[in-house]
Design an enzyme around this catalytic site. Structure first.
Site, PDB file in Angstrom:
ATOM      1  N   ASN A   9       4.807  -2.157  12.216  1.00  0.00           N
ATOM      2  CA  ASN A   9       3.620  -2.418  13.041  1.00  0.00           C
ATOM      3  C   ASN A   9       3.834  -1.934  14.480  1.00  0.00           C
ATOM      4  OD1 ASN A   9       1.082  -3.279  13.787  1.00  0.00           O
ATOM      5  ND2 ASN A   9       1.618  -5.446  13.893  1.00  0.00           N
ATOM      6  N   GLU A  35       3.739   2.433   9.518  1.00  0.00           N
ATOM      7  CA  GLU A  35       3.031   2.112  10.759  1.00  0.00           C
ATOM      8  C   GLU A  35       3.912   2.360  11.989  1.00  0.00           C
ATOM      9  OE1 GLU A  35      -0.570  -0.446  11.407  1.00  0.00           O
ATOM     10  OE2 GLU A  35       0.598  -1.744  10.089  1.00  0.00           O
ATOM     11  N   ASP A 148       4.243  -0.106   2.179  1.00  0.00           N
ATOM     12  CA  ASP A 148       3.203  -1.119   2.278  1.00  0.00           C
ATOM     13  C   ASP A 148       2.039  -0.659   1.400  1.00  0.00           C
ATOM     14  OD1 ASP A 148       1.173  -2.833   2.942  1.00  0.00           O
ATOM     15  OD2 ASP A 148       1.212  -2.424   5.107  1.00  0.00           O
ATOM     16  N   ASN A 150      -0.512  -2.626   0.611  1.00  0.00           N
ATOM     17  CA  ASN A 150      -1.717  -3.350   1.021  1.00  0.00           C
ATOM     18  C   ASN A 150      -2.455  -3.990  -0.158  1.00  0.00           C
ATOM     19  OD1 ASN A 150      -2.434  -3.755   3.828  1.00  0.00           O
ATOM     20  ND2 ASN A 150      -2.306  -1.533   4.044  1.00  0.00           N
ATOM     21  N   HIS A 245       5.110  -7.958   9.310  1.00  0.00           N
ATOM     22  CA  HIS A 245       5.721  -7.762   7.992  1.00  0.00           C
ATOM     23  C   HIS A 245       7.212  -8.084   8.103  1.00  0.00           C
ATOM     24  CE1 HIS A 245       2.500  -5.260   5.957  1.00  0.00           C
ATOM     25  NE2 HIS A 245       2.094  -5.235   7.212  1.00  0.00           N
TER      26      HIS A 245
END
Length: 254
Positions: A9, A35, A148, A150, A245
């Site tokens: 992130n 990310e 990830d 999602n 995360h």
């Protein structure tokens, strides 16, 4: 070989929260990052080099958005940037490193939480990702697909399956896609190793979700079925706090 997937992130933000110290202690052979949220001129390759890592970045065209990276102790034989599909590659979502007969992928699946347009984009991506990976496996049989996704696959993967049943990330069509993908010859290594363990890899920053462990398991180390005999362990590092995360780990043998 220890492989970790981690949605940070924002890579620079995670470094500011101690990511490099953690990396030097954890010592994965390969770290798949999602990310990154930066461009090539902002990528701290030298910091990773000082820790013994070759680093590869695939960034989005849009600044401060998406992006994936692979840090690796062993230099890969080949690195492939993207899937050759412009609308996805412009968002920096897929990066592959080949080591002998093994390929490791860092992948960041789109989120659909911002509205119908992005949810439709996500469903298109899932179909195209599946087609791409199945075709890739004809050439690269031993795939490790870290990232990830999602999506929470089953009720065990989310803290409140009833109230989240209509939320992106746990929609019936997303969960069906995950089941379909796995049925085509792929293994969720954490669930393979821990059939009944309820652990998460993402928590909202709102409502004190992490302290109350109201989370979602969105991050996976998937492998193609030929890799199954080489799975040693798969686990989640829920106490690592550089992001909303946490890392997921896969160890494989020869």
């Amino acid at each position: 070989m220890k492989i970790i997937t981690y949605n940070v992130n924002g890579l620079r933000a995670a470094i500011g929260k101690g990511l490099l110290d953690w990396l030097s202690e954890e010592k994965p052979d390969v770290l798949c990052i999602q990310e990154t949220k930066l461009q090539h001129d902002q990528f701290p390759a030298l910091l990773f080099e000082e820790l013994g890592y070759h680093s590869y970045l695939f960034c989005a065209q849009k600044k401060g958005y998406s992006g994936v990276a692979i840090l690796t102790r062993q230099k890969p034989d080949h690195v492939e940037y993207g899937m050759g599909i412009k609308k996805y590659d412009d968002e920096g979502r897929f990066l592959r490193a080949d080591y002998g007969d093994i390929s490791v992928v860092s992948v960041y699946h789109p989120s659909g939480t911002s509205g119908e347009e992005r949810q439709n984009f996500k469903m298109e991506w899932l179909a195209d990702f599946e087609d791409y990976v199945v075709a890739l496996q004809e050439k690269r049989k031993n795939l490790i697909l870290c990232g990830d996704y999602n999506i929470c696959h089953e009720a065990i993967d989310i803290h409140d399956p009833v109230r989240n049943a209509k939320n992106s990330g746990f929609l019936p069509e997303e969960r069906q896609w995950m089941s379909q993908f796995l049925s085509r010859g792929y293994i969720d290594t954490f669930r393979h190793a821990h059939p009944e363990q309820q652990e998460y890899t993402w928590w909202s920053y709102r409502f004190n979700a992490r302290a109350n462990n109201k989370g979602w398991r969105l991050d996976y180390c998937m492998v193609s079925e030929p890799m199954q005999p080489r799975i040693k362990e798969a686990y989640i590092l829920g106490d690592v706090h550089h992001s909303d995360h946490c890392p997921a780990v896969l160890t494989i043998g020869e």
